[in-house]
Enzyme design. Structure first.
Site, PDB file in Angstrom:
ATOM      1  N   SER A 147      -3.150  -2.798  -5.892  1.00 12.88           N
ATOM      2  CA  SER A 147      -3.526  -2.178  -7.156  1.00 12.88           C
ATOM      3  C   SER A 147      -3.003  -0.753  -7.222  1.00 12.88           C
ATOM      4  O   SER A 147      -2.782  -0.108  -6.188  1.00 12.88           O
ATOM      5  CB  SER A 147      -5.054  -2.172  -7.298  1.00 12.88           C
ATOM      6  N   TYR A 171     -13.000  -0.238  -4.061  1.00 13.57           N
ATOM      7  CA  TYR A 171     -11.883  -1.066  -4.535  1.00 13.57           C
ATOM      8  C   TYR A 171     -10.542  -0.499  -4.067  1.00 13.57           C
ATOM      9  O   TYR A 171      -9.669  -1.233  -3.601  1.00 13.57           O
ATOM     10  CB  TYR A 171     -11.947  -1.125  -6.066  1.00 13.57           C
ATOM     11  N   LYS A 219      -7.766  -2.280  -1.679  1.00  9.04           N
ATOM     12  CA  LYS A 219      -6.408  -2.523  -2.149  1.00  9.04           C
ATOM     13  C   LYS A 219      -5.375  -1.780  -1.305  1.00  9.04           C
ATOM     14  O   LYS A 219      -4.260  -2.282  -1.091  1.00  9.04           O
ATOM     15  CB  LYS A 219      -6.290  -2.127  -3.623  1.00  9.04           C
TER      16      LYS A 219
END
Length: 281
Positions: free
Chosen positions: A152, A165, A169
């Site tokens: 990401s 997150y 990632k």
């Protein structure tokens, strides 16, 4: 002739959004697809067979071949179940797309251990577990294979409120690079996508509120198809980013740095004094 004729592909988190778009495109290009999705909410809670089954129905309605799978990627048993579904239905695995994910956003000072662990479990641990289970099968088959991970922009450059997150990632980036090195001898390529698209996961973020109609899952799927097909050749260890009509690559870049003439260790003050030269790319 399709780009994936005769191939078997597993796509995790394929019940909606980017995964669904990838599954439909892969099937149109001739792949037999295992559509994996637990059918939970965006935060990972709950579960239902409906999402995966609906995508399978869409594929079969177009004349494609697919089976659903509802196992979680976050456990070894779930990863084994995903592989079993592919082997029971189609006898082999040629392509894996690790797409499953959840969001539980909080700023660092408000983030608790459960929010951290749950996101790491699905994104990072899930990518590891399913990849390991799948590449063991690919190696046993002896015919090479392709793995496409999903990192990401948050993992590459960071994003407010997404330390869990982003950490997951970024970990997927490091995992991709290392797996690519280790699996070259088995003719298995390992690459990653860094997609930006409006989906159920992201639709309430400010950037998707207006004027971003081109940021669709359908813009992402062709990049996954490229990385999962023979068009990719022996390219491995890359991160391909897609933002609407723009495609680019993320790379870790080392600055030229600066050497001390006398070869001695740098002092903290010297680093401060030469910061601009040290960090210039």
């Amino acid at each position: 002739m399709g780009l994936l004729d005769g191939k078997v592909a597993i796509i995790t988190g394929a019940g909606g959004g980017i995964g669904r778009a990838e599954a439909l495109l892969f099937a149109r290009e001739g792949a037999k697809v295992v559509v994996n999705d637990v059918g939970g909410a965006r935060d990972g809670s709950g579960g239902s067979d409906a999402m995966a089954r609906k995508v399978v129905e869409e594929i079969t309605a177009e004349g494609g071949v697919a089976v659903p799978n509802f196992d979680t990627v976050a456990t070894a048993a779930g990863a084994a179940g995903i592989v079993k579904s592919a082997l029971d239905a189609f006898g082999r695995i040629d392509v894996l797309v690790n797409n499953a994910g959840i969001l539980r956003d909080k700023t660092l000072l408000k983030l608790d251990e459960e929010l951290w662990d749950s996101v790491i479990a699905v994104h990072l641990k899930g990518t590891f577990l399913v990849t390991q289970a799948v590449v063991k099968q690919m190696v046993a088959q002896g015919g090479g294979g392709r793995v496409v991970n999903t990192t990401s922009v948050s993992g590459m450059v960071g994003n407010f409120g997404q330390s869990n997150y982003a950490a997951a990632k970024a970990g997927i980036y490091g995992f991709t690079r290392t797996a690519a090195i280790e699996l070259q001898k088995h003719r298995i390529t390992v690459n990653a996508l860094a997609p930006v698209a409006k989906t159920r996961m992201t639709e309430d973020l400010p950037m998707f509120q207006a004027g971003m109609e081109s940021l669709t899952p359908e813009h992402i799927a062709p990049a996954a198809l490229f990385l999962g097909s023979d068009l990719c050749g022996d390219r491995t260890g890359h991160v391909l980013a897609v933002t609407g009509s723009q495609v680019f690559a993320y790379k870790v870049v080392q600055s030229a740095g600066k050497f001390k003439d006398e070869g001695a260790a740098w002092t903290a003050q010297e680093i401060a004094d030469h910061w601009d030269v040290i960090t210039k790319v």
